[in-house]
Every structure is written in C-alpha cells, then in structure tokens.
Design a protein around this motif. Structure first.
Motif, PDB file in Angstrom:
ATOM      1  N   LYS A 120      57.669   8.942  70.490  1.00 35.52           N
ATOM      2  CA  LYS A 120      58.416   9.536  69.376  1.00 35.52           C
ATOM      3  C   LYS A 120      59.708  10.188  69.860  1.00 35.52           C
ATOM      4  CE  LYS A 120      57.838  12.690  65.448  1.00 35.52           C
ATOM      5  NZ  LYS A 120      56.890  13.616  64.748  1.00 35.52           N
ATOM      6  N   THR A 121      59.630  10.900  70.988  1.00 32.11           N
ATOM      7  CA  THR A 121      60.813  11.579  71.525  1.00 32.11           C
ATOM      8  C   THR A 121      61.900  10.584  71.927  1.00 32.11           C
ATOM      9  OG1 THR A 121      59.430  13.397  72.356  1.00 32.11           O
ATOM     10  CG2 THR A 121      61.646  13.189  73.280  1.00 32.11           C
ATOM     11  N   GLU A 122      61.509   9.521  72.609  1.00 37.84           N
ATOM     12  CA  GLU A 122      62.469   8.528  73.093  1.00 37.84           C
ATOM     13  C   GLU A 122      62.778   7.451  72.047  1.00 37.84           C
ATOM     14  OE1 GLU A 122      64.131   8.735  75.859  1.00 37.84           O
ATOM     15  OE2 GLU A 122      63.066  10.511  76.606  1.00 37.84           O
ATOM     16  N   ASN A 123      62.043   7.506  70.931  1.00 36.95           N
ATOM     17  CA  ASN A 123      62.280   6.581  69.815  1.00 36.95           C
ATOM     18  C   ASN A 123      62.143   5.112  70.237  1.00 36.95           C
ATOM     19  OD1 ASN A 123      62.820   6.051  67.084  1.00 36.95           O
ATOM     20  ND2 ASN A 123      65.005   5.796  67.460  1.00 36.95           N
ATOM     21  N   LYS A 173      60.894   1.482  69.940  1.00 32.07           N
ATOM     22  CA  LYS A 173      60.514   0.655  68.796  1.00 32.07           C
ATOM     23  C   LYS A 173      60.411  -0.804  69.231  1.00 32.07           C
ATOM     24  CE  LYS A 173      62.732   3.581  65.279  1.00 32.07           C
ATOM     25  NZ  LYS A 173      63.780   3.642  64.221  1.00 32.07           N
ATOM     26  N   ILE A 232      55.962  -1.735  72.444  1.00 34.74           N
ATOM     27  CA  ILE A 232      56.359  -0.325  72.540  1.00 34.74           C
ATOM     28  C   ILE A 232      55.814   0.308  73.820  1.00 34.74           C
ATOM     29  CG2 ILE A 232      56.061   1.956  71.485  1.00 34.74           C
ATOM     30  CD1 ILE A 232      56.088   0.534  68.756  1.00 34.74           C
TER      31      ILE A 232
END
Length: 460
Positions: free
Chosen positions: A369-372, A374, A415
């Motif tokens: 989530k922090t590094e996004n 995808k 991911i």
C-alpha cells in the motif's frame, strides 16, 4: 437506527447501535412470524396463537433472541460496508445488549476485531540473509538412483557389519532413569540406517554392529521433542540386531532409462534431472530468502495483532495438517489420541507460528500500500497469454474460460513479485556459507502403521 464507533483495546472497534422503539417492535413482529410455528398453546393449533398470547404464555422475552439476531444481520454488515475505509473487520464481533427499556428502544454493542495499524520503522537499508542452494553431481546421482529403486532387490548380509544405507531388523527397548516409556519398545522393527527416522545418535550408534550382536545405546531426546515428558532426557536403548539386509540396484543404462523414463540416454536423463533439481533449488532459495526478508522487517515493525487473526491462522494451519494426514490415511482425531494430546493443546503449539505468519502478511500489505504496487492490465494479460500457450490455446480462447479466481491469483502474484524485487534491490543481501542441515528428529515407536504415519506428518 444510528450508531457510533470508538477505538477499543488490542485492535478492536466498539460499535454502539441504537434502535428506536418502533424498529424494536417491528423486529419482534418479524421474529413472531418467523418462529411462531415452534410454539404450542392450549386451545390453539400449533403456529396459530396470536403474538400477545405467546408472549403471555412463554414470557415477554420469548422473541427477543430472534429479534436481536434479525437486527444484527440486517444492520451490522451494512455498517461494516459503510466504514470499510476506516477499518476492516477480521473476525466475529462480541455482541452485548447495552440497554433495553420500555418505550426507549434497544441499544446493542459490538466489539469488532479489526485489521491493526502497522508501523514499520524501516524496510530498506537493512542487512538481510539471502539463501542459495547449488546442485552437485552427487545430488543428481542420488536422484537418478530413485529410478531404479523400484527394481532393487533386498539381499540379506551375513559376512559384514551393518553400514549406512542398510536395513537392519532390530529389537529395542528404551528407558529413562531405568523406567521404560511408552512407544520405546518394539520387536522385529525394520530400520534403514541413515534415514533419520529415529532420534539423533540412535542410527549412527548401530553402524558397525553385526547380526546377533546386542548393545546398549545412550542417546538424548531433543529439547523440542514432541512428547513433553521426554524432552531433553537422557535415554538408554537396549538393542539387538536380528538381520542385516542391503539393496542391490540394477545398472542405470541407456536401455533402462529409455524403457522407464522415456529418454534415449543416461546423459539425457541426468540432464533433465539436473534441470529439475536446479529449478527446485532456485524455488527453495527464493522462498527462504523472502521469508528472511519478512522476518528481518518484522523486527522493525510495531503491530498489535488481535486474537481473532491468530485463531483464524491457526484454523488454516490445522486444516492443512488434517489434509496431509488424510492423504496418509489417518484422521486428526486419531492422531491426537496417539499423541496423547487435546485439540486445545495441539492448537496452542502453533500460536507462535500463526503470529509470525499474520505479522508477515500485515507487513506485506503495508508495504504494498505504501509503495503503491499494482498489476497493470497488460501485465496480467501477458501472464494469461503464457498460460494459454502452455495449453495450446489462443489468448482470446483461454481468457473466455479462465476462472476469475485464477485472474486474482495472477494479479496478486505480479504484485508480490514487484514487492520482493523492490525489497531485494533496496536492502543489503548477503549469502552465508550454508552448513549441512541435520535430519529432523522423529519419535521412536513400534511398527504400527498409524504411529509411523503420525510421526511422519508431525515431523513434516
């Protein structure tokens, strides 16, 4: 209906849900219609007594439980959906009735275990061990020997002492402080020396003994031994060698591998073996390296894990263990009886492991989530196309039939690959000289098939 929320202890949220008197009355009416068929009142056919009659006959609270359940089911999950950006429930709530007064409605509370906040001090710039495994010629030869193992002949040995690799038929009787212990005595037990089936030191001590020879063997039970009453104890096994046998294997020739492995030459067969072993070694090294990364980052992580997440992970561990037992023809209940333990104690054994797994997953989620990180649509399509080619289909044909869960798996895999590529690139990875691993200790036991199966599964 309205509700409030407040942060509770140990990663929980308290929802206080207030229902008006009208909502409560409607819930009671619905409960009456749903359950009236269960009740009998003199003078009425079953299920036909009016609501006031049933309340008078069975008590005012006869429909309360059903009404509470209806209000909970109708509103709780809607609240979770509405608050999904604020918290994520990770287990069943603890429900209580806060107040219930005539004319004032009902107030329910739900203590909800939620996904905890994760604080990672740092996840880059760390020094982390990397694992690598090399495949040797000896590894290939050992694997190649498995092909001819099914045609091996067992021949009794009369003219020499036993050595590693032999199968010895033994009688043994174990004791601790002069007292025999359960599972420590057997007659006519076949043991392959070097298999690691018995506790450390036992098999090595048999090497060099001759047929008919008797000997006392001194060993020490491991500190992590499954039977608590024997952990770390010194033991003496009185052993007699009844028979020594060895396996004699057919020669591995071009003709043999052509008939049994579908390849033309021994060289071709060993080449394929090496490729498979190298792939396995690569996967093992990757998995252990990723585990090492998460373990190191977890040391720099602050998180309060709710009990519900630990219990859910233990559920998964126990279920997986149960499946592995089933493949070996044993039920979990029978295993617990043999091990003389309870399900409660069995689950407790995995508390630390479950906590480690949960923290690792929370670390992964936090960094993703922090590094996004995808998975782009074109990346997913590329993986799907690879799979399509492997089954000789076009991309369009394969994508029409692919299971949505498979697409989700591919997405997550992309991911996670990006995550670990990032972590390997942004931390100092070092390789430590690998020491030879000792085989896992298993419990000494009799010839019972059930016992052997239980031991094998527990060691795994």
């Amino acid at each position: 209906m309205n509700y409030t929320q407040a942060t509770g202890e140990k990663s929980t949220v308290k929802l206080t849900i207030t229902f008006t008197q009208e909502e409560w009355k409607n819930a009671i009416a619905k409960a009456y219609l749903k359950t009236r068929g269960k009740y009998t009142v003199p003078g009425f056919r079953k299920g036909k007594a009016p609501q006031p009659v049933l309340e008078n006959y069975y008590g005012k609270g006869v429909f309360f439980e059903e009404a509470f359940n209806a209000l909970y089911s109708e509103h709780y999950f809607a609240i979770l959906e509405k608050e999904k950006d604020n918290f994520t429930a990770v287990g069943e709530p603890e429900l209580n009735v806060e107040s219930m007064e005539e004319g004032k409605g009902v107030v329910l509370s739900a203590i909800v275990p939620v996904k905890p906040e994760v604080k990672i001090e740092k996840y880059t710039g760390l020094k982390i061990q990397k694992f690598e495994y090399n495949v040797t010629d000896e590894d290939v030869e050992k694997e190649a020997k498995k092909l001819v193992a099914s045609d091996a002949k067992t021949v009794e040995v009369e003219d020499r002492a036993c050595k590693l690799g032999d199968i010895v038929n033994i009688d043994f009787s174990g004791s601790v402080d002069g007292v025999k212990f359960e599972g420590g005595t057997a007659e006519g037990y076949d043991l392959e020396l070097g298999s690691g089936s018995f506790i450390p030191g036992f098999e090595d001590a048999l090497v060099g003994m001759n047929k008919g020879e008797e000997k006392d063997i001194n060993v020490k039970f491991p500190e992590e031994y499954q039977a608590e009453n024997l952990r770390g104890k010194d033991a003496v096994f009185a052993v007699k060698i009844n028979k020594i046998t060895e396996r004699q294997y057919p020669e591995l020739t071009d003709e043999y591998v052509k008939a049994h492995a579908g390849v033309e030459t021994v060289a071709d067969y060993k080449k394929k073996l090496r490729e498979r072993l190298e792939k396995s070694a690569e996967n093992r090294g990757r998995d252990e390296t990723e585990g090492s990364i998460l373990a190191e980052i977890s040391k720099h992580t602050e998180v309060e894990v709710p009990d519900a997440m630990i219990e859910s992970e233990i559920d998964r561990i126990v279920q997986d263990f149960s499946y592995r037992l089933m493949y070996q023809g044993l039920k979990l209940d029978d295993y617990l009886k043999y091990m003389n333990t309870t399900m409660k104690d069995f689950r407790a054994r995995y508390t630390d492991e479950a906590h480690r797994r949960v923290v690792s997953q929370l670390v992964v989620d936090k960094i993703v989530k922090t590094e996004n990180f995808k998975a782009e649509p074109e990346e997913v399509d590329a993986k799907i196309e690879e799979q399509a080619k492997s089954v000789e289909k076009t991309f369009e044909e394969y994508k029409k039939t692919i299971d949505p869960r498979q697409v989700e798996y591919i997405t997550n895999d992309i991911i996670i690959t990006k995550l670990f590529d990032f972590l390997k690139a942004n931390n100092e990875m070092y390789v430590e000289e690998k020491k030879e691993a000792k085989p896992a200790a298993k419990k000494t036991a009799s010839k019972s098939t059930a016992k052997k199966t239980a031991e094998k599964t527990d060691a795994e």
